[in-house]
Design a protein around this motif. Structure first.
Motif, mmCIF file in Angstrom:
data_model
loop_
_atom_site.group_PDB
_atom_site.id
_atom_site.type_symbol
_atom_site.label_atom_id
_atom_site.label_comp_id
_atom_site.label_asym_id
_atom_site.label_seq_id
_atom_site.Cartn_x
_atom_site.Cartn_y
_atom_site.Cartn_z
ATOM 1 N N ARG A 74 0.889 -1.182 -0.043
ATOM 2 C CA ARG A 74 -0.010 0.015 0.066
ATOM 3 C C ARG A 74 0.785 1.237 0.147
ATOM 4 N NH1 ARG A 74 -3.996 2.742 3.846
ATOM 5 N NH2 ARG A 74 -5.821 3.112 2.582
ATOM 6 N N THR A 75 2.279 0.914 -0.112
ATOM 7 C CA THR A 75 3.135 2.183 -0.010
ATOM 8 C C THR A 75 2.923 3.161 -1.171
ATOM 9 O OG1 THR A 75 4.960 0.863 1.093
ATOM 10 C CG2 THR A 75 5.530 3.046 0.236
ATOM 11 N N SER A 76 2.688 2.887 -2.131
ATOM 12 C CA SER A 76 2.639 3.676 -3.230
ATOM 13 C C SER A 76 1.454 4.599 -3.286
ATOM 14 C CB SER A 76 2.496 3.106 -4.606
ATOM 15 O OG SER A 76 3.907 2.530 -5.059
ATOM 16 N N TYR A 77 0.059 3.946 -2.825
ATOM 17 C CA TYR A 77 -0.947 4.740 -2.576
ATOM 18 C C TYR A 77 -0.748 5.777 -1.523
ATOM 19 C CZ TYR A 77 -5.649 5.833 -1.038
ATOM 20 O OH TYR A 77 -6.602 6.579 -0.421
ATOM 21 N N ILE A 78 -0.162 5.159 -0.458
ATOM 22 C CA ILE A 78 -0.032 6.339 0.668
ATOM 23 C C ILE A 78 0.807 7.335 0.451
ATOM 24 C CG2 ILE A 78 0.952 6.583 3.006
ATOM 25 C CD1 ILE A 78 0.146 3.676 3.800
ATOM 26 N N VAL A 79 1.917 7.212 -0.330
ATOM 27 C CA VAL A 79 2.933 8.203 -0.819
ATOM 28 C C VAL A 79 2.098 9.392 -1.812
ATOM 29 C CG1 VAL A 79 5.011 8.620 -2.147
ATOM 30 C CG2 VAL A 79 5.086 6.977 -0.200
ATOM 31 N N ALA A 80 1.426 8.660 -2.892
ATOM 32 C CA ALA A 80 0.988 9.419 -3.836
ATOM 33 C C ALA A 80 -0.475 10.140 -3.330
ATOM 34 C CB ALA A 80 0.306 8.381 -4.795
ATOM 35 N N HIS A 81 -1.115 9.585 -2.337
ATOM 36 C CA HIS A 81 -2.289 10.321 -1.872
ATOM 37 C C HIS A 81 -2.012 10.848 -0.663
ATOM 38 C CE1 HIS A 81 -5.999 10.494 0.606
ATOM 39 N NE2 HIS A 81 -6.534 10.948 -0.296
ATOM 40 N N ASN A 82 -1.553 10.389 0.571
ATOM 41 C CA ASN A 82 -1.322 11.099 1.864
ATOM 42 C C ASN A 82 -0.396 12.333 1.711
ATOM 43 O OD1 ASN A 82 -3.373 9.260 2.334
ATOM 44 N ND2 ASN A 82 -2.042 8.514 3.969
#
Length: 348
Positions: free
Chosen positions: A251-259
Motif C-alpha cells: 500500500r506504500t505507493s497509494y499512501i505516498v501518492a495520496h497522503n
C-alpha cells in the motif's frame, strides 16, 4: 465533511453520529444567518456560537477515520485542531465579535452545498460514478484502460486493474471525497456569503469550480495509476509506511501518492485558486481575515498585504483613481471583470 465509514462510525439509530452533528451545526448556522438578516445580531451571535461548538465536535468524530482508516497525518492533525479552534470562534462570538457572523454565514452556505450532495442518494451516485468515468478517461489518455467495476462502496467506481499484472496487485475506487465537491463547497460558501454583484460572484464561482474539477481529475488519475503500478515502492518509502504508519507494504505507493504528494499539492492549489477568486471578488478577503484572526489572534488587512488596488465593488481604489486622474485629463472607474476543494481516496 464526509460521513464516517461504517468501520469507525458511531450511529444514532441508523444515522451516523457525524451526519447528525453536521446537519445540526449547519441548521444552526442557517438560522443564525436568518436572525442576522432580521436585524437580531445578539440572538444570531449566541446561536452561531453554539453552532461552532457542535461543528468542532463533528470534526473530532472524524479523527478515528483519518488516523485509522486513511492514515493521513495532515488530515488527522487538522481534525484534531478543529475542535479547539471552533470553540474559540464560539467564544469570540459570545464576547461580541459580530464580524464572525460573516464567516458563520459562509459555513452555512458550504454546508448547504455539500450536505445534500453527501446525503441524497441519487446525487451522490451521480457524482461518484461520473467522477469515476472521467478519471478512467484520463487514465486512457495515459495509456491505461482497466475498465470500471463495482467497488466495496457499492458504486460503479472501482478501476479493474488485473492484480496478476500490476506491481502491487492493488487498485483504487472513487468515493465522495474524490469528487472535489468539498473544495467546491468551500469556495461556493465564501462567494455566496459576501455582498457583491451577481456577475462577479458567478464568474468567481465558475473559475473556482472549473480549476478544482480539472486539478481533481489530474489528482485522481495520478493516484489511480501510481497505486497499482507501484510508482513509489522504493525500499525507504516502504520502510516508512510499514514501520511508522503500520500499513501493508503493497500500500506504500497509494499512501505516498495520496497522503503526501496529492494532499500537499492540494494546499498549494487551494492557495492559487483563492488568489484567482480574490482578483475577481476581493470581498472574500473579509471572511478569510476572520479565519486568520481565529488562528493567530491578530487582526490582518489582507487587501493591503496582497497589494490589492480594488474596491469592494471591483473598481480601482480611491488612491489609485486619484493617481490615474493626475496623469490623464479624464477617466472612468467601474466594475472590473478579469478574464482570469479530498479529501480521501479509498483502495482495496
Amino acid at each position: 465533511m464526509p460521513a464516517l465509514p461504517a468501520t469507525t462510525a458511531v450511529s444514532i439509530g441508523s444515522i451516523p453520529l457525524g451526519d447528525v452533528l453536521a446537519w445540526t451545526a449547519i441548521a444552526a448556522f442557517v438560522v443564525a444567518m436568518v436572525l442576522e438578516w432580521l436585524d437580531a445580531p445578539d440572538p444570531a451571535r449566541y446561536l452561531a456560537a453554539a453552532a461552532w461548538v457542535v461543528f468542532g465536535v463533528f470534526w473530532l468524530t472524524m479523527v478515528p477515520h483519518y488516523y485509522l482508516e486513511v492514515k493521513s497525518p495532515i488530515q488527522t492533525l487538522l481534525t484534531l485542531a478543529a475542535l479547539p479552534l471552533c470553540v474559540y470562534a464560539g467564544y469570540l462570538l459570545l464576547q461580541g465579535r459580530e464580524s464572525l457572523l460573516l464567516l458563520s454565514k459562509a459555513i452555512a452556505f458550504m454546508g448547504l452545498i455539500y450536505l445534500p450532495a453527501e446525503t441524497i442518494p441519487f446525487v451522490k451516485t451521480w457524482l461518484i460514478e461520473t467522477t469515476a468515468r472521467q478519471t478512467h478517461f484520463g487514465m486512457e489518455l495515459m495509456g491505461h484502460s482497466p475498465g470500471i467495476e463495482e467497488g466495496s462502496n457499492g458504486y460503479q467506481s472501482r478501476f479493474a486493474f488485473d492484480p496478476d499484472v500490476t506491481v502491487t496487485g492493488r487498485t483504487t475506487y472513487i468515493i465522495m471525497s474524490c469528487t472535489g465537491i468539498g473544495s467546491m463547497a468551500i469556495f461556493g460558501g465564501l462567494i455566496a456569503s459576501v455582498t457583491a454583484s451577481l456577475k462577479r460572484k458567478v464568474t468567481a464561482f465558475a473559475i473556482a469550480v472549473g480549476v478544482i474539477w480539472f486539478l481533481n481529475l489530474v489528482r485522481n488519475v495520478f493516484i489511480g495509476i501510481a497505486s497499482p503500478w507501484g510508482w513509489f515502492q522504493q525500499d525507504i518509502l516502504v520502510h516508512i509506511a510499514t514501520e511508522f504508519m503500520g500499513a501493508p507494504a503493497d500500500r506504500t505507493s497509494y499512501i505516498v501518492a495520496h497522503n503526501f504528494i496529492a494532499q500537499s499539492l492540494s494546499i498549494v492549489a487551494l492557495l492559487g485558486i483563492t488568489y484567482l477568486v480574490v482578483r475577481i471578488l476581493p470581498e472574500v478577503l473579509d471572511p478569510l481575515e476572520e479565519v486568520l484572526f481565529i488562528l493567530t489572534g491578530t487582526e490582518y488587512d489582507l487587501s493591503d498585504a496582497l497589494g490589492e488596488e480594488m474596491r469592494a465593488d471591483g473598481g480601482t481604489s480611491t488612491s489609485a483613481a486619484s493617481a490615474s486622474e493626475s496623469t490623464a485629463e479624464s477617466g472612468t472607474s467601474g466594475e472590473s471583470d478579469p478574464a482570469s476543494t479530498s479529501e480521501t481516496d479509498s483502495e482495496r
